[in-house]
Every structure is written in C-alpha cells, then in structure tokens.
Design a protein around this motif. Structure first.
Motif, PDB file in Angstrom:
ATOM      1  N   TRP A  78       0.874  -1.172   0.000  1.00 30.73           N
ATOM      2  CA  TRP A  78       0.000   0.000   0.000  1.00 30.73           C
ATOM      3  C   TRP A  78       0.913   1.225   0.000  1.00 30.73           C
ATOM      4  O   TRP A  78       1.518   1.575   0.998  1.00 30.73           O
ATOM      5  N   SER A  79       1.029   1.853  -1.156  1.00 31.61           N
ATOM      6  CA  SER A  79       2.036   2.890  -1.365  1.00 31.61           C
ATOM      7  C   SER A  79       1.946   4.048  -0.366  1.00 31.61           C
ATOM      8  O   SER A  79       2.980   4.529   0.124  1.00 31.61           O
ATOM      9  N   PRO A  80       0.758   4.547  -0.007  1.00 36.49           N
ATOM     10  CA  PRO A  80       0.703   5.658   0.943  1.00 36.49           C
ATOM     11  C   PRO A  80       1.309   5.344   2.309  1.00 36.49           C
ATOM     12  O   PRO A  80       1.868   6.234   2.952  1.00 36.49           O
ATOM     13  N   THR A  81       1.223   4.092   2.759  1.00 35.49           N
ATOM     14  CA  THR A  81       1.852   3.742   4.038  1.00 35.49           C
ATOM     15  C   THR A  81       3.366   3.853   3.932  1.00 35.49           C
ATOM     16  O   THR A  81       4.027   4.384   4.830  1.00 35.49           O
ATOM     17  N   TYR A  82       3.923   3.339   2.846  1.00 37.48           N
ATOM     18  CA  TYR A  82       5.372   3.461   2.637  1.00 37.48           C
ATOM     19  C   TYR A  82       5.788   4.932   2.648  1.00 37.48           C
ATOM     20  O   TYR A  82       6.754   5.315   3.322  1.00 37.48           O
ATOM     21  N   CYS A  83       5.057   5.758   1.911  1.00 38.49           N
ATOM     22  CA  CYS A  83       5.440   7.167   1.799  1.00 38.49           C
ATOM     23  C   CYS A  83       5.320   7.886   3.137  1.00 38.49           C
ATOM     24  O   CYS A  83       6.172   8.710   3.492  1.00 38.49           O
ATOM     25  N   ARG A  84       4.279   7.570   3.903  1.00 40.14           N
ATOM     26  CA  ARG A  84       4.121   8.234   5.197  1.00 40.14           C
ATOM     27  C   ARG A  84       5.183   7.769   6.185  1.00 40.14           C
ATOM     28  O   ARG A  84       5.782   8.583   6.906  1.00 40.14           O
ATOM     29  N   LEU A  91      -1.132   0.815  10.394  1.00 41.73           N
ATOM     30  CA  LEU A  91      -1.386   1.106   8.989  1.00 41.73           C
ATOM     31  C   LEU A  91      -1.110  -0.145   8.158  1.00 41.73           C
ATOM     32  O   LEU A  91      -0.107  -0.831   8.375  1.00 41.73           O
ATOM     33  N   VAL A  92      -1.981  -0.454   7.215  1.00 41.80           N
ATOM     34  CA  VAL A  92      -1.737  -1.576   6.313  1.00 41.80           C
ATOM     35  C   VAL A  92      -0.525  -1.243   5.456  1.00 41.80           C
ATOM     36  O   VAL A  92      -0.472  -0.198   4.796  1.00 41.80           O
ATOM     37  N   SER A  93       0.467  -2.134   5.462  1.00 45.24           N
ATOM     38  CA  SER A  93       1.673  -1.908   4.661  1.00 45.24           C
ATOM     39  C   SER A  93       1.688  -2.781   3.409  1.00 45.24           C
ATOM     40  O   SER A  93       2.089  -2.320   2.335  1.00 45.24           O
ATOM     41  N   THR A 128      -5.683   0.919   9.307  1.00 45.14           N
ATOM     42  CA  THR A 128      -6.052   1.982   8.385  1.00 45.14           C
ATOM     43  C   THR A 128      -5.220   1.883   7.120  1.00 45.14           C
ATOM     44  O   THR A 128      -4.022   1.609   7.177  1.00 45.14           O
ATOM     45  N   LEU A 129      -5.875   2.085   5.987  1.00 42.75           N
ATOM     46  CA  LEU A 129      -5.170   2.294   4.734  1.00 42.75           C
ATOM     47  C   LEU A 129      -5.176   3.798   4.494  1.00 42.75           C
ATOM     48  O   LEU A 129      -6.209   4.369   4.135  1.00 42.75           O
TER      49      LEU A 129
END
Length: 221
Positions: free
Chosen positions: A44-50, A183-185, A214-215
């Motif tokens: 899940w790209s937003p988790t990586y970025c955050r 967060l889902v990773s 959370t995603l």
C-alpha cells in the motif's frame, strides 16, 4: 523436491512471444532455482510514503502515486527464503527495468528486487520480470482498494475477505495482511511456481494481529 522448473517453463513461455521480505531469516547466497513457492507482495504505497517521510523514494511518492503497487515476487522456502543468490548472467537492462514501471513504482525498487529476489528464481531478468507481471495480473485488487483518495478504516480480516471475494480459488491460508503501526503496509499472496494460489503457514503466522487498521490516503503522505 523443489519445483522451480515449472515456474521457469511458464516464465519462458510468457517471455518468448513478445520493499526486503521480512517473513523469516533470509539465507544469503542460496542456490538459484532452489525454493518451494513464491510470495507476491503488494504494497500500500501511501503507508510506505508516510512511514519513510523524507527518506522515501520520491518517484514512488510524487503526485499521481498509486494505491496498491507491486513490491516484488519472492522465492520462498517452507521456512525462510533465499536472498542475493550468485548468478553468472547479466543484470537487467534499462529497457527491462522500464518494462516493470507500469506495476512497480520506481526503477530503484525494480533493480533491488532483481538483486535480492530475482537472482534466486533461477530465471534470467526478462523471464523473471515476465513471471512477475503474470503473477501481478493474476490478482484482482478489490474495488474499495483501487484508489487512495481517503483514509479507509478496516480490519486485517476484512482486507483478506475483500481480496478473497474477487479472486476465485484464493483462501484465507493463502493470503496475509502486513501492518506497520496500525497502517496496512502490504498484502502477501502465496503462489506455486506455476502461479496457482497455495497455502503458506509461515507467511500466515506472521500476519498483522491488530484488530483495526487503516489504509491511509495519498493526500496524507
């Protein structure tokens, strides 16, 4: 006896017409082609970025970043996995790396995945990437997770059930949700060398145990 030869045949048939695993300890220097099954990892790209913040790959986290992206296709043992296998072949060409950018977020990730995991597949770069594209295409992303324009509060079990609902033959023992600080990773799906879904007890045991996850949205990266 391990069954990588079937995966090699499938990858070659596909090719001719045209984020580290973290499951259990790696065995650096494994023998190419000697493994039991694959894990398809979808991040899940937003988790990586955050979570990475300023250390994140800007190519992955720029405007237009995606929701689920392919992290990699990882050869696995029943316990553990090979890593950074020694090969005598060439590294991927720029064209081969670029061919993966439709489903993977950055050239740096593509090269890393080849070095760490692709070298253990027993395949040349073109065949390994063709197999990775076929594995990615085999999995349907549930409609609720195809965009990341808002936070999604859910549970690991609900994420699994959403994938199972849109992927015939996928069962709970074949998929595991990973989380990082609630967060889902990632979602990890286990496949045979011929890319049929298969159970994987070791991957399942290391799945996220949070009751709620959370995603996160792209806007909050």
């Amino acid at each position: 006896m391990r069954l990588a030869s079937a995966g090699r045949r499938l990858a070659l048939a596909i090719a001719l017409p045209a984020l580290s695993v973290g499951t259990v300890d790696a065995r650096a220097g494994g023998r190419p082609g000697d493994f039991d099954f694959y894990v398809l990892s979808l991040s899940w790209s937003p988790t990586y970025c955050r979570s990475r913040g300023e250390r994140a790959d800007p190519t992955q986290c720029s405007t237009g970043a995606r929701a689920f992206v392919m992290h990699g296709l990882w050869p696995q043992y029943a316990r553990g996995f090979p890593s950074d296998c020694r090969t005598t072949g060439r590294n991927p060409t720029r064209a081969q790396v670029d061919s993966m950018l439709e489903i993977m977020p950055s050239p740096g990730l593509v090269r890393h995945e080849w070095r760490t995991h692709g070298t253990c597949s027993g395949l040349d770069p073109a065949s390994y990437f063709a197999l990775a594209r076929a594995a990615n295409a085999k999995v349907t992303i549930p409609p609720a997770f195809q965009t990341a324009d808002r936070d999604l509060d859910t549970s690991p079990g609900d994420v699994e059930r959403a994938f199972i609902a849109v992927n015939p033959r996928l069962q709970p023992s074949m998929i595991a949700v990973q989380c990082d600080g609630g967060l889902v990773s990632e979602v990890r799906i286990c496949m045979t060398p011929d890319l049929a879904f298969r159970p994987c007890a070791e991957i399942d045991r290391r799945a996220c145990r949070s009751s709620r996850v959370t995603l996160p949205s792209i806007d909050q990266q």
